[in-house]
Structures are given as C-alpha cells and as structure tokens.
Design a protein around this motif. Structure first.
Motif, PDB file in Angstrom:
ATOM      1  N   PRO A 314     -64.230 -21.411   8.181  1.00 62.77           N
ATOM      2  CA  PRO A 314     -63.526 -20.643   7.156  1.00 62.77           C
ATOM      3  C   PRO A 314     -62.053 -20.458   7.511  1.00 62.77           C
ATOM      4  CG  PRO A 314     -65.599 -19.594   7.713  1.00 62.77           C
ATOM      5  CD  PRO A 314     -65.389 -20.686   8.714  1.00 62.77           C
ATOM      6  N   LEU A 315     -61.236 -20.350   6.474  1.00 65.74           N
ATOM      7  CA  LEU A 315     -59.791 -20.252   6.646  1.00 65.74           C
ATOM      8  C   LEU A 315     -59.436 -19.032   7.492  1.00 65.74           C
ATOM      9  CD1 LEU A 315     -57.271 -21.792   5.476  1.00 65.74           C
ATOM     10  CD2 LEU A 315     -57.064 -19.888   3.900  1.00 65.74           C
ATOM     11  N   GLY A 316     -58.789 -19.296   8.619  1.00 68.00           N
ATOM     12  CA  GLY A 316     -58.292 -18.201   9.450  1.00 68.00           C
ATOM     13  C   GLY A 316     -59.369 -17.439  10.203  1.00 68.00           C
ATOM     14  N   ALA A 317     -60.608 -17.981  10.240  1.00 65.37           N
ATOM     15  CA  ALA A 317     -61.699 -17.242  10.884  1.00 65.37           C
ATOM     16  C   ALA A 317     -61.486 -17.165  12.390  1.00 65.37           C
ATOM     17  CB  ALA A 317     -63.028 -17.917  10.583  1.00 65.37           C
ATOM     18  N   LYS A 318     -61.835 -16.010  12.930  1.00 63.47           N
ATOM     19  CA  LYS A 318     -61.793 -15.835  14.382  1.00 63.47           C
ATOM     20  C   LYS A 318     -63.091 -16.364  14.955  1.00 63.47           C
ATOM     21  CE  LYS A 318     -59.591 -11.474  14.687  1.00 63.47           C
ATOM     22  NZ  LYS A 318     -59.925 -10.107  14.964  1.00 63.47           N
ATOM     23  N   LYS A 319     -63.015 -16.913  16.142  1.00 65.18           N
ATOM     24  CA  LYS A 319     -64.248 -17.348  16.820  1.00 65.18           C
ATOM     25  C   LYS A 319     -65.051 -16.118  17.214  1.00 65.18           C
ATOM     26  CE  LYS A 319     -63.933 -21.939  18.490  1.00 65.18           C
ATOM     27  NZ  LYS A 319     -62.711 -22.515  19.099  1.00 65.18           N
ATOM     28  N   ILE A 320     -66.353 -16.237  17.057  1.00 59.16           N
ATOM     29  CA  ILE A 320     -67.199 -15.124  17.485  1.00 59.16           C
ATOM     30  C   ILE A 320     -67.447 -15.259  18.980  1.00 59.16           C
ATOM     31  CG2 ILE A 320     -69.519 -14.147  17.324  1.00 59.16           C
ATOM     32  CD1 ILE A 320     -69.482 -14.603  14.420  1.00 59.16           C
ATOM     33  N   LYS A 321     -67.136 -14.172  19.688  1.00 53.30           N
ATOM     34  CA  LYS A 321     -67.328 -14.227  21.144  1.00 53.30           C
ATOM     35  C   LYS A 321     -68.818 -14.213  21.447  1.00 53.30           C
ATOM     36  CE  LYS A 321     -63.072 -11.869  22.176  1.00 53.30           C
ATOM     37  NZ  LYS A 321     -62.785 -10.542  21.683  1.00 53.30           N
ATOM     38  N   LYS A 322     -69.203 -15.054  22.381  1.00 52.15           N
ATOM     39  CA  LYS A 322     -70.605 -15.055  22.817  1.00 52.15           C
ATOM     40  C   LYS A 322     -70.897 -13.725  23.488  1.00 52.15           C
ATOM     41  CE  LYS A 322     -72.542 -19.331  22.420  1.00 52.15           C
ATOM     42  NZ  LYS A 322     -71.890 -20.540  22.902  1.00 52.15           N
ATOM     43  N   GLU A 323     -71.977 -13.104  23.066  1.00 50.83           N
ATOM     44  CA  GLU A 323     -72.332 -11.825  23.673  1.00 50.83           C
ATOM     45  C   GLU A 323     -72.776 -12.038  25.108  1.00 50.83           C
ATOM     46  OE1 GLU A 323     -75.022  -9.216  21.477  1.00 50.83           O
ATOM     47  OE2 GLU A 323     -74.189 -10.194  19.699  1.00 50.83           O
TER      48      GLU A 323
ATOM     49  N   LYS B   3     -55.893 -29.226   1.224  1.00 50.74           N
ATOM     50  CA  LYS B   3     -55.963 -28.465  -0.022  1.00 50.74           C
ATOM     51  C   LYS B   3     -57.123 -27.489   0.030  1.00 50.74           C
ATOM     52  CE  LYS B   3     -55.916 -29.443  -4.582  1.00 50.74           C
ATOM     53  NZ  LYS B   3     -56.828 -30.177  -5.425  1.00 50.74           N
ATOM     54  N   LEU B   4     -56.880 -26.299  -0.489  1.00 54.23           N
ATOM     55  CA  LEU B   4     -57.959 -25.318  -0.541  1.00 54.23           C
ATOM     56  C   LEU B   4     -58.789 -25.552  -1.791  1.00 54.23           C
ATOM     57  CD1 LEU B   4     -56.106 -22.051   0.515  1.00 54.23           C
ATOM     58  CD2 LEU B   4     -57.355 -23.652   1.944  1.00 54.23           C
ATOM     59  N   GLY B   5     -59.981 -25.008  -1.770  1.00 52.80           N
ATOM     60  CA  GLY B   5     -60.860 -25.147  -2.947  1.00 52.80           C
ATOM     61  C   GLY B   5     -60.323 -24.375  -4.134  1.00 52.80           C
ATOM     62  N   GLY B   6     -61.198 -24.017  -5.001  1.00 45.41           N
ATOM     63  CA  GLY B   6     -60.795 -23.335  -6.220  1.00 45.41           C
ATOM     64  C   GLY B   6     -61.445 -24.034  -7.391  1.00 45.41           C
ATOM     65  N   VAL B   7     -61.267 -23.480  -8.575  1.00 48.00           N
ATOM     66  CA  VAL B   7     -61.858 -24.103  -9.753  1.00 48.00           C
ATOM     67  C   VAL B   7     -60.829 -24.188 -10.866  1.00 48.00           C
ATOM     68  CG1 VAL B   7     -64.235 -23.428  -9.292  1.00 48.00           C
ATOM     69  CG2 VAL B   7     -62.762 -21.865 -10.518  1.00 48.00           C
ATOM     70  N   ARG B   8     -61.034 -25.161 -11.736  1.00 44.02           N
ATOM     71  CA  ARG B   8     -60.194 -25.256 -12.917  1.00 44.02           C
ATOM     72  C   ARG B   8     -60.889 -24.496 -14.032  1.00 44.02           C
ATOM     73  NH1 ARG B   8     -55.814 -28.098 -13.252  1.00 44.02           N
ATOM     74  NH2 ARG B   8     -55.272 -29.345 -11.434  1.00 44.02           N
ATOM     75  N   LYS B 369     -63.127 -21.647   2.270  1.00 40.52           N
ATOM     76  CA  LYS B 369     -64.031 -22.548   2.982  1.00 40.52           C
ATOM     77  C   LYS B 369     -65.236 -21.830   3.576  1.00 40.52           C
ATOM     78  CE  LYS B 369     -60.242 -25.201   4.703  1.00 40.52           C
ATOM     79  NZ  LYS B 369     -59.780 -25.879   5.887  1.00 40.52           N
ATOM     80  N   LEU B 370     -65.762 -20.897   2.830  1.00 41.34           N
ATOM     81  CA  LEU B 370     -67.021 -20.286   3.244  1.00 41.34           C
ATOM     82  C   LEU B 370     -68.162 -21.157   2.711  1.00 41.34           C
ATOM     83  CD1 LEU B 370     -66.190 -16.589   2.376  1.00 41.34           C
ATOM     84  CD2 LEU B 370     -66.132 -17.639   4.617  1.00 41.34           C
ATOM     85  N   MET B 371     -69.394 -20.819   3.128  1.00 42.17           N
ATOM     86  CA  MET B 371     -70.559 -21.574   2.658  1.00 42.17           C
ATOM     87  C   MET B 371     -71.493 -20.639   1.886  1.00 42.17           C
ATOM     88  SD  MET B 371     -71.322 -23.951   5.984  1.00 42.17           S
ATOM     89  CE  MET B 371     -72.033 -25.348   5.127  1.00 42.17           C
ATOM     90  N   PRO B 372     -71.187 -20.406   0.599  1.00 44.01           N
ATOM     91  CA  PRO B 372     -71.973 -19.422  -0.163  1.00 44.01           C
ATOM     92  C   PRO B 372     -73.473 -19.699  -0.163  1.00 44.01           C
ATOM     93  CG  PRO B 372     -70.005 -20.023  -1.364  1.00 44.01           C
ATOM     94  CD  PRO B 372     -70.080 -20.940  -0.183  1.00 44.01           C
ATOM     95  N   THR B 373     -73.870 -20.972  -0.222  1.00 41.82           N
ATOM     96  CA  THR B 373     -75.305 -21.257  -0.264  1.00 41.82           C
ATOM     97  C   THR B 373     -75.995 -20.827   1.023  1.00 41.82           C
ATOM     98  OG1 THR B 373     -76.934 -23.015  -0.337  1.00 41.82           O
ATOM     99  CG2 THR B 373     -74.738 -23.688   0.243  1.00 41.82           C
ATOM    100  N   GLU B 374     -75.323 -21.048   2.144  1.00 38.28           N
ATOM    101  CA  GLU B 374     -75.894 -20.623   3.426  1.00 38.28           C
ATOM    102  C   GLU B 374     -75.868 -19.099   3.536  1.00 38.28           C
ATOM    103  OE1 GLU B 374     -77.231 -22.664   5.740  1.00 38.28           O
ATOM    104  OE2 GLU B 374     -76.898 -24.314   4.359  1.00 38.28           O
ATOM    105  N   LEU B 375     -74.798 -18.496   3.025  1.00 38.74           N
ATOM    106  CA  LEU B 375     -74.690 -17.040   3.058  1.00 38.74           C
ATOM    107  C   LEU B 375     -75.828 -16.404   2.272  1.00 38.74           C
ATOM    108  CD1 LEU B 375     -70.855 -16.677   2.631  1.00 38.74           C
ATOM    109  CD2 LEU B 375     -72.200 -15.642   4.445  1.00 38.74           C
TER     110      LEU B 375
END
Lengths: 325, 425
Positions: A314-323, B3-8, B369-375
């Motif tokens: 994900p954009l700008g995501a921080k790495k999760i530190k291993k516990e 390029k980032l995602g998004g929709v038209r 760039k998240l993964m909504p389906t996995e979420l």
C-alpha cells in the motif's frame, strides 16, 4: 412522508457485473465455436450446446439440493460448459461429455461453495478426469472437414470410428506428427479438440477480452512467451509449438480464469511463467503429447501461495515490526 | 512514477454552466454547534436573544475547533439537541429571521501583522475545509514541520458537484488573493492549483489569472476519481508519498480546498465570517438543478424546494457527492459549513451481492494499492493481524472498490467496519 433509503457510500455503482463478464467471455468464444462447427461439423455444435445445457442443469439442480440461492443466471456454468466442450474431441460419446460436466460443475465448483470458491478451474478438471478415464476417446482426433462422410480415407488419417452410423476418419494430433503447415495450424485444419485447433479464432476472442478489460494480457503473454522461449532454447520449431495443441485456448481462456489464478499483475506473471514451464516440460519430456491442462491445474493449486507472496504494497505503508516472541 | 488506481466516473456536472443564485432568506435557520471535525462549540445565546449576521453565537477553547456565527439576523427561538447526518447529536441554535440581515458590529476586517495574527484570523472566520470533510483550516496552517509547497485542491472529482467549479469561474481573484495570503504569511515559496482536465474553462481562466504570479501555477490532473483525495493529489502533483501516520506537512505540503482559499481572502478583506456557502443541488428529481448560496443552518427542504424538487418522490437524499457523501434521513436537517452538495434521487439501484469472483478489479481501482478483497476475507474472519498487515487503517473510504465490484460487494463499507476492530493506539 416517504421513507428515505439510508446506506453507506458510495451511492453509485459501475455497470460491470459478474453476469456481464461471463457474457463477454461467451461472446469472445463465439469465433472459436464457429470455427469448430466449420472444421468438425454439426456434431461439434451439438457437443457445445449439450455441455452448456448439462452444466447449467447440474448447477441448477445442485443449488436446489443444497438449498442455496439459484446462480444459473450468472452464466458462469454456461462458460464452464462451453470451455469444457471446446476441450473435447468431436468424436467423444455424449454421455462421457456429460460426465465431464458433472465433474466440473458439481464436484469441482459447487461442492467447494460455488462460483468464486473453487480452487481449480472446473473445465480443466473436467477435461483431465475424462482424459484419465476415457483416454482413447479423449485422444482420438477426427480429421478436419471429413464430416460429410468421405468414402476414401483422407491423407493423414490413421484410423476411423463409427459415430451414429457415420464413419469418421481419425489421425494423430499435430503435436505428435509435427508435420502440419503453419497455415493449417493457424486456421485450424488439423486434428485436435474442437475449440483448440483454430488459432485465428482464439486470438480474435482473446484480443477482444483484453480490449474489453475482462482479462489481463499478463497471463497469456507470460504463458505463451515462456513456452516460446523454452522451445527456442531447446531448439524446437517455436511457432509450431505455439500454434499446436491447446496452448492458445488455455493461455487466453483457462489460465485467465479469475477464481483460480492470482489477483495481482505480478501474481499473474508468475502464474503464466509457471504454466509455460510445466507445459514445455510435459510436451518435451512427458509421456503425454500435451501438457497445457495439467500445467494450469498445477498452477491453480499453488495460486494461494502466489497470492500470499505477491500482496500489493500500500502507498506509504510502514513495515510492520515483527513482534518479539 | 507509477500511476495510482482510481475509477472513471460519469461526471454528471450538469450544473456547471449555471451562474450561482442566492437562496431567498429562509424563515428559520438551525445552526449546529458542530460543523467540522473536532470539538463542539458551546452556544452563548439563549431563546429570546436577538442576533445579527456574523455575530458569534458559539465557541470553545479547544484548539481543534472553530467558532460558530449566526448566518442571519433575527431572534433565537430555541437551543436544542439535533441529530446530524452522521448519527451523532449536538446542540443547535434555532433562529427566526427578521428579514433585514443586519450585519453585526463584530464584523470588521481583522488586523493581520504576523503569522499568528493570520492563523487566529482564519480561526475567527469559523473556517473549515469547504470541500466536504470539514477539517478546521487554521490547524492546517500551523504545520509542525517546514512546508515548501501549497497545493490548492480544485479537482472536484465527485460527480454532480460543481460548487468549487463555480467558485473558480465566478471568484478567481478571491482564490488567487487567498493563495497569496497563505503563501505570504506562512512563508511558502510555491503553490499549485490542481484542477481535473474535465474543467478546461477553469484551467484556462486561472492560468491567465496566475500569469503575473510566478509562485503560483495551475496543474492539470486527469479526471479520474479520486484526484481530490489529499494523498492522491500530493502524489500526482508533486510525486511525494504521504506515509502511513503522516500529515501532508510531514512531506512539506499543505493542501487546501480552492473555495476555502477564496474564503480566507474574503474574510481578511471584509471581516465577514463563514456564514454562507455555495451548494450544488442536483439529482434525478430536481427539476431546476443549480448552485445556490445558502446561509449556514438552512434546512435541506428549503434548498430542495428552491430547486424544484418534488420531495414526495424522494427516495434517497445524499449530502455531498455520490461517492463519499452521507445519506440524509431528515429533510429538516440543517446544512452546515461543509455541505457542498444536496443530491436528491428517486431511482436508486440496490444490486444484489454475489460471490467474490477474485477478478481483482478492487485491487486495481484502489488509489492506495490496498487489497479490498483480501481485507473483506480478513474482516469476516475477524483476523486483526491480517487486517493490520493489509493496512486497512490507510483506507480513506473513497468507494472505488465498491464501485467497480462486479459482484456488488460492499467492500468500502467493510473496510470502515474493519477499522473499528483495530486496537486503539
């Protein structure tokens, strides 16, 4: 005062639906259906219609027995039936084709929870089960354009079988003979499953799916590219290998099945390369002349692992530190 | 740069060419004490008091809040609790208008000699982001880290809404002067005005207007939703990534809505706080779609009646845009400072949810760039660790995933529910 609907955003919805996607896939396979009817005759059309109807019936009946919501209208069963039919030789007995549909829809798809839940491509498994159960029937290839019942054995024919009182001459797949011309391979004037011989029709359909945004070009390009590269290294006739067998059908229509292949582009790339490698290995070293369906099935099985390995960052995501354990 | 995602989306900007009109003064207004993110204000007035336009009627000591002013002149009828569209309740002051719109003596241009004066003036203006989220503007103007760029958000990426567009077309000078004020007092060297390319007229007009100010440039953005999302805009205009847990100022950027910038200038010039705003009124049962200047606290019904909406047929009322706006449930609810649109619909579609087919469209569409389906799977499994790993906390609820899902799954909604499962930090 009328009741107002309150719902979370977004309040608008794109027009794409599962049904539309499936319809696009059916449309994209139309050239291959037409080609199969021209090449292998009316029986090819009957086989296609039978498989689609049988698949839809199995889907409907299973949903009723399982007391689940009806899902025939999403057209996914029709797509499975059509793909399975295209993966069968024209001479296969109808009852065997119906068994294939049963395996695909009931065993592989519905028993795992229906559309979206199956781990393997139903049509592929249906084909493989038929292949292992009825090997002779599944590897008997009709000679193209002999459905008018020729009196004389056409060139290349090595045998004949009786279908509904007609004699159909048969011969080996071009993957075995390695003598077909590029033109025959491209237009489908060779023996094979009804939907796999005409590369032209399949390419038209595949490109249509890519343009409509239904499938990503990554998988077919990676799949076909890998097969090409490995054959080049092995010193084989690259174009011949690409045009013969079920490679194009598999790469564009089966290896791009959403449910059983990775979701990200990187995952699709890995999947395509994996399919290409396995196809090459089976064709080159295996005892089966064709390996496309096995390669896709094997890669279907590792798809969850590819998915886990290719999650997006994900954009700008921080790495999760291993516990600290 | 990837390029980032998004929709038209279909733009539906049917109101963009209509000049803004003024709503006839309503008989009463109900002014909520919460119209922004942050602390609620305490009302100063009691029933029977007379109030004037621009008079402060509520305030709080909290930093994360702005004062509330009367938008009309008249008599306070009640101070009572009301329910807001987001389900929370707050105090609100009901004022019966006298029709004179007498301006309070409190309204005089502020004296600004320093950055502190400027920030305090913006707070006293009662200014919150006019783009919809309602973040108090003065807080943005107090960054803790050095800022080198101001990005002015004129994307207006939501369908239907054209209130920022009308601001650009009708008050370009206010916008430019507002930007110059921010640049001057915060000592920022550069400003970009980001506008989507579906507004060529606005791009042309503002490009002409900024010609003599080399420190300001107009930046044309593609018209893919959500260009107006802060992180997306900063990435597209400057190529900077605002990281998890960061504010834009951590990347040296302040983002402000374009109408907000214009409002800053108007306040510094006239001293009239934010008591009215432009609202787009549109929808399939609105017979006269328009942009209308509405006093803060005007009821939704008043605005819909003005725009010729047959409220008997109303099935869905959206406050804000169709992608991120909230559903209204009460036609008497007042419009606040961040209400940029009132959309009224008769036809609503509620497609049936079907199985996920793993097509990956949601992943492609997600601008972050998240993964909504996995979420969604992780949410249903109540798998907190997976939700954290998949960074559900970054979801800004732009709605792209739900919009594109062919199985009509409520992915954006699930993400918001999933956020509530995360342990508080």
């Amino acid at each position: 005062m009328n009741n107002l609907t309150v719902s979370p955003s977004p309040h608008v919805k794109g027009s794409m639906s599962t049904q539309r996607i499936m319809l696009c896939v059916l449309v994209s396979l139309l050239p291959a259906v037409i080609a199969s009817c021209i090449i292998f005759g009316l029986r090819a059309l009957l086989l296609i219609l039978l498989c689609m109807a049988a698949s839809a019936c199995f889907e409907g009946v299973t949903r009723i027995i399982m007391k689940r919501e009806q899902t025939i209208t999403d057209l996914s069963a029709a797509v499975t039936g059509l793909l399975l039919a295209l993966n069968l030789p024209v001479t296969i007995p109808f009852w065997q084709a119906i068994i294939g549909c049963f395996i695909a829809i009931v065993i592989v798809k519905q028993l795992f929870g229906g559309l979206g839940q199956n781990f393997a491509n139903p049509a592929i498994v249906g084909r493989i089960v038929l292949m292992l159960s009825f090997t002779t029937n599944m590897t008997t290839w009709a000679i193209p354009f002999n459905w008018n019942v020729n009196e004389n054995m056409p060139a290349g024919a090595t045998g004949s079988i009786e279908i509904a009182g007609n004699t159909v001459f048969t011969g080996p797949t071009p993957l075995v003979t390695e003598t077909a011309s590029y033109k025959d391979l491209f237009l489908g004037n060779v023996g094979g499953c009804i939907g796999e011989t005409c590369a032209l029709a399949l390419l038209i359909g595949g490109i249509y799916l890519i343009i409509r945004g239904i499938i990503s070009p990554v998988t077919p390009v990676a799949f076909i590219g890998t097969v090409a590269l490995l054959n080049l290294i092995a010193g084989n006739d690259v174009l011949y290998q690409l045009l013969s067998g079920g490679l194009i059908l598999g790469a564009f229509f089966m290896a791009t099945d959403y449910v059983t292949t990775p979701v990200t582009s990187l995952g699709k790339l890995i999947f395509g390369i994996g399919c290409g490698v396995i196809t090459f290995l089976i064709r080159q070293f295996g005892s089966y002349p064709e390996g496309v369906s096995f390669s896709i099935l094997l890669m279907n099985i590792v798809t969850p692992y590819i998915d886990a390995f290719t999650m997006t960052k994900p954009l700008g995501a921080k790495k999760i530190k291993k516990e600290a354990e | 740069m990837k390029k980032l995602g998004g929709v038209r989306l279909s733009h539906h900007k049917g109101t963009q060419d209509f000049k803004t009109v003024r709503l006839p003064l309503p008989k009463t207004v109900v002014i909520p004490m919460v119209m922004n993110m942050g602390a609620p204000c305490t009302p100063f007035v009691k029933p029977g008091d007379s109030v004037l336009v621009g008079q402060k009627i509520g305030d709080t000591d909290a930093f994360m809040s702005v004062p509330v002013h009367s938008s009309v002149s008249g008599t306070v009828k009640a101070v009572s609790d009301i329910k807001l569209a987001n389900g929370r309740s707050c105090k609100a002051v009901t004022i019966e208008t006298d029709g004179n719109q007498t301006v309070s003596e409190e309204v005089k241009p502020p004296v600004v000699n320093s950055k502190e004066d400027f920030v305090s003036a913006v707070k006293q203006c009662g200014l919150t982001g006019l783009g919809g989220a309602g973040f108090p503007t003065h807080i943005k103007l107090c960054p803790k880290t050095p800022v080198d760029t101001l990005v002015i958000n004129g994307a207006e990426c939501e369908p239907y809404i054209t209130s920022d567009y009308r601001e650009m077309m009708e008050c370009p000078d206010d916008i430019i002067e507002g930007i110059r004020l921010i640049l001057k007092w915060l000592n920022i060297p550069k400003a970009y005005i980001g506008i989507e390319n579906n507004k060529p007229e606005a791009i042309k007009l503002l490009t002409e207007k900024v010609e003599k100010y080399p420190e300001i440039s107009v930046y044309t953005l593609p018209s893919t939703y959500p260009q107006g999302a802060e992180k997306v805009m900063i990435y597209n205009v400057l190529g900077r990534i605002v990281g998890e847990g960061q504010l834009p100022s951590d990347q040296g950027v302040i983002v402000s809505n374009i109408s907000t910038a214009a409002e800053i200038h108007r306040y510094i010039k006239t001293g009239m706080p934010l008591t009215e705003r432009r609202v787009t009124v549109d929808g399939d049962i609105v017979s006269k779609p328009c942009n209308v200047i509405v006093p803060v606290g005007t009821s939704v019904r008043e605005v819909l009646d003005f725009a010729g909406c047959d409220t008997e047929r109303l099935k869905k009322l959206i406050l804000g845009g169709p992608m991120m706006g909230m559903c209204g449930f009460d036609l008497e609810a007042p419009l606040g400072k961040s209400s940029n649109a009132v959309l009224a619909f008769e036809k609503i579609s509620e497609p049936k949810e079907t199985n996920c087919i793993r097509c990956g469209r949601c992943i492609k569409a997600c601008p972050l760039k998240l993964m909504p389906t996995e979420l969604e799977k992780a949410y249903h499994a109540r798998d907190i660790k997976a939700l954290q790993k998949l960074k559900v906390n970054l979801c800004m609820n732009c709605g792209c995933c739900t919009y594109v899902c062919p199985a009509s799954r409520k992915l954006a909604e699930i993400n918001q529910l999933a956020k509530a499962l995360l342990p508080r930090t």
